[in-house]
Design an enzyme around this catalytic site. Structure first.
Site, PDB file in Angstrom:
ATOM      1  N   HIS A   1      19.357 -50.773  -0.389  1.00 15.92           N
ATOM      2  CA  HIS A   1      18.517 -49.849  -1.147  1.00 15.92           C
ATOM      3  C   HIS A   1      19.038 -49.696  -2.572  1.00 15.92           C
ATOM      4  O   HIS A   1      20.129 -50.177  -2.902  1.00 15.92           O
ATOM      5  CB  HIS A   1      18.478 -48.469  -0.465  1.00 15.92           C
TER       6      HIS A   1
ATOM      7  N   LYS B   1      19.899 -43.899  -3.869  1.00 15.26           N
ATOM      8  CA  LYS B   1      19.696 -43.388  -2.509  1.00 15.26           C
ATOM      9  C   LYS B   1      20.962 -42.700  -2.029  1.00 15.26           C
ATOM     10  O   LYS B   1      22.054 -43.267  -2.094  1.00 15.26           O
ATOM     11  CB  LYS B   1      19.308 -44.509  -1.558  1.00 15.26           C
TER      12      LYS B   1
END
Length: 234
Positions: free
Chosen positions: A131, A135
Protein backbone atom coordinates in the site's frame (compact mmCIF):
# COMPACT_ATOMS: atom_id res chain seq x y z
CA UNK A 1 -29.65 9.98 -2.29
CA UNK A 2 -28.25 12.43 0.27
CA UNK A 3 -24.86 11.34 1.56
CA UNK A 4 -22.78 12.29 4.60
CA UNK A 5 -19.03 11.83 4.20
CA UNK A 6 -17.33 11.04 7.50
CA UNK A 7 -13.70 11.46 6.57
CA UNK A 8 -12.71 13.70 3.69
CA UNK A 9 -9.30 12.51 2.64
CA UNK A 10 -8.40 10.99 -0.72
CA UNK A 11 -11.14 8.37 -0.49
CA UNK A 12 -13.77 10.85 0.67
CA UNK A 13 -13.00 13.18 -2.22
CA UNK A 14 -13.11 10.30 -4.73
CA UNK A 15 -16.46 9.15 -3.34
CA UNK A 16 -17.78 12.71 -3.56
CA UNK A 17 -16.87 13.03 -7.23
CA UNK A 18 -18.29 9.67 -8.28
CA UNK A 19 -21.44 10.07 -6.15
CA UNK A 20 -22.21 13.49 -7.62
CA UNK A 21 -21.59 12.09 -11.12
CA UNK A 22 -24.29 9.48 -10.33
CA UNK A 23 -26.75 12.20 -9.30
CA UNK A 24 -26.36 11.90 -5.53
CA UNK A 25 -25.95 14.89 -3.21
CA UNK A 26 -23.31 15.39 -0.53
CA UNK A 27 -25.07 17.12 2.37
CA UNK A 28 -22.45 16.75 5.11
CA UNK A 29 -18.67 16.49 5.31
CA UNK A 30 -16.60 15.83 8.40
CA UNK A 31 -12.84 15.73 8.73
CA UNK A 32 -10.35 16.38 11.50
CA UNK A 33 -10.01 20.01 10.43
CA UNK A 34 -13.53 21.00 9.37
CA UNK A 35 -17.26 20.24 9.42
CA UNK A 36 -19.65 21.30 6.69
CA UNK A 37 -23.42 20.77 6.37
CA UNK A 38 -25.83 18.87 8.63
CA UNK A 39 -25.56 15.16 9.38
CA UNK A 40 -29.30 14.81 10.04
CA UNK A 41 -30.02 15.78 6.43
CA UNK A 42 -28.33 12.61 5.14
CA UNK A 43 -30.05 9.42 3.99
CA UNK A 44 -26.84 7.46 4.54
CA UNK A 45 -23.28 8.02 5.78
CA UNK A 46 -20.08 6.74 4.21
CA UNK A 47 -17.16 6.54 6.65
CA UNK A 48 -13.53 6.55 5.49
CA UNK A 49 -11.58 8.30 8.23
CA UNK A 50 -8.87 7.02 10.59
CA UNK A 51 -9.02 4.19 13.17
CA UNK A 52 -9.09 6.65 16.08
CA UNK A 53 -12.24 8.37 14.76
CA UNK A 54 -14.15 5.45 13.25
CA UNK A 55 -16.08 4.20 16.30
CA UNK A 56 -17.19 7.71 17.27
CA UNK A 57 -18.36 8.41 13.71
CA UNK A 58 -20.23 5.12 13.44
CA UNK A 59 -22.03 5.41 16.77
CA UNK A 60 -22.92 9.03 16.06
CA UNK A 61 -24.64 7.92 12.86
CA UNK A 62 -26.51 5.23 14.80
CA UNK A 63 -27.68 7.89 17.26
CA UNK A 64 -28.96 10.06 14.43
CA UNK A 65 -30.80 7.12 12.86
CA UNK A 66 -28.65 7.23 9.73
CA UNK A 67 -27.46 3.95 8.17
CA UNK A 68 -23.71 3.89 7.69
CA UNK A 69 -21.21 2.21 5.40
CA UNK A 70 -17.73 2.01 6.93
CA UNK A 71 -14.48 1.27 5.13
CA UNK A 72 -12.02 2.39 7.80
CA UNK A 73 -9.83 -0.44 9.09
CA UNK A 74 -7.74 -0.79 12.24
CA UNK A 75 -10.55 -0.38 14.80
CA UNK A 76 -11.98 -3.91 14.93
CA UNK A 77 -11.15 -4.50 18.59
CA UNK A 78 -14.38 -2.51 19.14
CA UNK A 79 -16.38 -4.34 16.45
CA UNK A 80 -18.64 -6.32 18.80
CA UNK A 81 -19.43 -3.21 20.86
CA UNK A 82 -20.36 -1.38 17.67
CA UNK A 83 -22.66 -4.24 16.62
CA UNK A 84 -24.37 -4.12 20.02
CA UNK A 85 -24.97 -0.38 19.65
CA UNK A 86 -26.27 -0.94 16.13
CA UNK A 87 -28.79 -3.46 17.46
CA UNK A 88 -29.80 -1.18 20.35
CA UNK A 89 -30.56 1.65 17.91
CA UNK A 90 -32.09 -0.63 15.24
CA UNK A 91 -29.63 0.99 12.85
CA UNK A 92 -28.22 -0.03 9.49
CA UNK A 93 -24.54 -0.93 9.13
CA UNK A 94 -22.16 -2.36 6.56
CA UNK A 95 -18.47 -2.74 7.35
CA UNK A 96 -15.98 -4.03 4.79
CA UNK A 97 -12.21 -4.11 4.87
CA UNK A 98 -12.47 -3.41 1.15
CA UNK A 99 -15.50 -2.27 -0.87
CA UNK A 100 -14.03 -2.96 -4.31
CA UNK A 101 -16.23 -5.38 -6.26
CA UNK A 102 -13.08 -6.97 -7.68
CA UNK A 103 -11.59 -7.50 -4.23
CA UNK A 104 -14.79 -9.07 -2.94
CA UNK A 105 -14.77 -11.47 -5.87
CA UNK A 106 -11.11 -12.12 -5.01
CA UNK A 107 -12.13 -13.01 -1.44
CA UNK A 108 -14.34 -15.79 -2.82
CA UNK A 109 -11.65 -16.99 -5.21
CA UNK A 110 -9.21 -17.06 -2.27
CA UNK A 111 -11.56 -19.20 -0.18
CA UNK A 112 -12.11 -21.61 -3.09
CA UNK A 113 -8.37 -21.99 -3.72
CA UNK A 114 -7.78 -22.58 0.00
CA UNK A 115 -10.24 -25.47 -0.08
CA UNK A 116 -8.51 -26.96 -3.13
CA UNK A 117 -5.11 -26.80 -1.42
CA UNK A 118 -6.14 -28.62 1.77
CA UNK A 119 -4.90 -32.10 0.68
CA UNK A 120 -1.55 -30.74 -0.52
CA UNK A 121 0.39 -30.00 2.66
CA UNK A 122 3.70 -29.66 0.79
CA UNK A 123 2.57 -26.15 -0.17
CA UNK A 124 3.22 -23.35 2.34
CA UNK A 125 0.81 -20.42 2.12
CA UNK A 126 1.76 -16.77 2.55
CA UNK A 127 0.14 -13.38 1.95
CA UNK A 128 1.71 -10.15 0.73
CA UNK A 129 0.11 -6.70 0.67
CA UNK A 130 1.51 -3.43 -0.69
CA UNK A 131 0.00 0.00 0.00
CA UNK A 132 0.90 3.68 -0.10
CA UNK A 133 3.18 5.09 2.55
CA UNK A 134 0.35 7.05 4.23
CA UNK A 135 -1.57 3.91 5.21
CA UNK A 136 -1.47 3.69 9.01
CA UNK A 137 -2.45 0.08 9.79
CA UNK A 138 -0.41 -2.99 8.91
CA UNK A 139 -1.27 -5.51 7.76
CA UNK A 140 -4.19 -4.09 5.78
CA UNK A 141 -7.74 -5.01 6.69
CA UNK A 142 -8.01 -6.63 3.26
CA UNK A 143 -5.00 -8.87 3.97
CA UNK A 144 -6.55 -9.90 7.30
CA UNK A 145 -9.83 -10.75 5.54
CA UNK A 146 -7.86 -12.85 3.04
CA UNK A 147 -6.13 -14.66 5.92
CA UNK A 148 -9.48 -15.26 7.63
CA UNK A 149 -10.82 -16.79 4.41
CA UNK A 150 -7.92 -19.24 4.39
CA UNK A 151 -8.29 -20.02 8.10
CA UNK A 152 -12.02 -20.76 7.67
CA UNK A 153 -11.31 -23.32 4.97
CA UNK A 154 -8.09 -25.03 6.13
CA UNK A 155 -6.38 -26.18 9.31
CA UNK A 156 -4.60 -22.84 9.66
CA UNK A 157 -5.33 -21.24 13.02
CA UNK A 158 -3.88 -17.74 12.90
CA UNK A 159 -1.90 -15.14 10.95
CA UNK A 160 1.13 -13.13 11.97
CA UNK A 161 2.87 -10.10 10.53
CA UNK A 162 6.18 -10.93 8.82
CA UNK A 163 6.51 -14.44 10.21
CA UNK A 164 4.64 -17.71 10.30
CA UNK A 165 5.11 -21.42 10.70
CA UNK A 166 3.01 -24.51 11.20
CA UNK A 167 -0.61 -23.35 11.49
CA UNK A 168 0.21 -19.62 11.29
CA UNK A 169 -0.01 -17.70 8.01
CA UNK A 170 2.71 -15.09 7.46
CA UNK A 171 1.60 -11.71 6.11
CA UNK A 172 4.14 -9.34 4.57
CA UNK A 173 3.12 -5.65 4.60
CA UNK A 174 5.02 -3.23 2.37
CA UNK A 175 4.59 0.55 2.03
CA UNK A 176 5.67 2.05 -1.28
CA UNK A 177 4.91 5.42 -2.87
CA UNK A 178 1.27 5.89 -3.87
CA UNK A 179 0.35 2.23 -4.39
CA UNK A 180 -3.46 1.95 -4.34
CA UNK A 181 -3.44 -1.61 -3.01
CA UNK A 182 -1.96 -4.93 -4.15
CA UNK A 183 -2.74 -8.23 -2.45
CA UNK A 184 -1.39 -11.64 -3.35
CA UNK A 185 -1.59 -15.14 -1.95
CA UNK A 186 1.09 -17.69 -2.74
CA UNK A 187 1.27 -21.44 -2.18
CA UNK A 188 4.92 -22.45 -2.47
CA UNK A 189 6.48 -25.90 -2.61
CA UNK A 190 10.01 -27.01 -3.53
CA UNK A 191 8.68 -27.79 -7.02
CA UNK A 192 6.46 -24.85 -7.92
CA UNK A 193 4.39 -21.88 -6.76
CA UNK A 194 0.68 -21.23 -7.23
CA UNK A 195 -0.41 -17.62 -6.71
CA UNK A 196 -3.46 -15.38 -7.03
CA UNK A 197 -3.32 -11.59 -7.03
CA UNK A 198 -5.50 -8.49 -7.01
CA UNK A 199 -4.03 -5.12 -7.95
CA UNK A 200 -5.97 -1.87 -7.71
CA UNK A 201 -5.05 0.72 -10.34
CA UNK A 202 -7.12 3.61 -8.91
CA UNK A 203 -9.23 4.38 -5.84
CA UNK A 204 -12.34 4.43 -8.03
CA UNK A 205 -13.08 0.75 -7.42
CA UNK A 206 -13.21 1.24 -3.65
CA UNK A 207 -15.36 4.37 -4.02
CA UNK A 208 -17.78 2.79 -6.50
CA UNK A 209 -18.24 -0.20 -4.21
CA UNK A 210 -18.90 2.03 -1.19
CA UNK A 211 -21.51 4.01 -3.12
CA UNK A 212 -23.11 0.77 -4.32
CA UNK A 213 -23.24 -0.47 -0.71
CA UNK A 214 -24.78 2.83 0.44
CA UNK A 215 -27.48 2.65 -2.25
CA UNK A 216 -28.25 -0.92 -1.20
CA UNK A 217 -28.28 -0.16 2.55
CA UNK A 218 -30.66 2.79 2.18
CA UNK A 219 -33.25 0.40 0.78
CA UNK A 220 -32.75 -2.03 3.69
CA UNK A 221 -32.81 0.66 6.38
CA UNK A 222 -31.69 -1.42 9.35
CA UNK A 223 -29.62 -4.51 10.07
CA UNK A 224 -25.98 -5.56 9.83
CA UNK A 225 -24.78 -6.67 6.41
CA UNK A 226 -21.63 -7.38 4.41
CA UNK A 227 -20.54 -6.90 0.82
CA UNK A 228 -21.58 -10.50 0.17
CA UNK A 229 -25.15 -9.38 0.83
CA UNK A 230 -24.74 -6.35 -1.43
CA UNK A 231 -23.30 -8.39 -4.29
CA UNK A 232 -25.46 -11.47 -3.79
CA UNK A 233 -22.42 -13.73 -3.26
CA UNK A 234 -23.21 -16.90 -1.35
Amino acid sequence: MKIALLGYGKMGKTIEKLAVDKGHEIVYKLDSEFEEGTLKDADVAIEFSVPEAAVKNITRSFSEGIPIVCGTTGWLDDYNNVLNKCEERNAGFIYASNFSVGVNLFFNINAYVAKLMVPWDEYAVSIEEIHHTEKKDAPSGTAITIAEGIIENTDKENWKLDEGSGNTIPISAKREGDVKGTHSVAYRSTIDTISIKHEAHTRDGFAKGAILAAEWLVKKGSGVYTMKDVLGIS
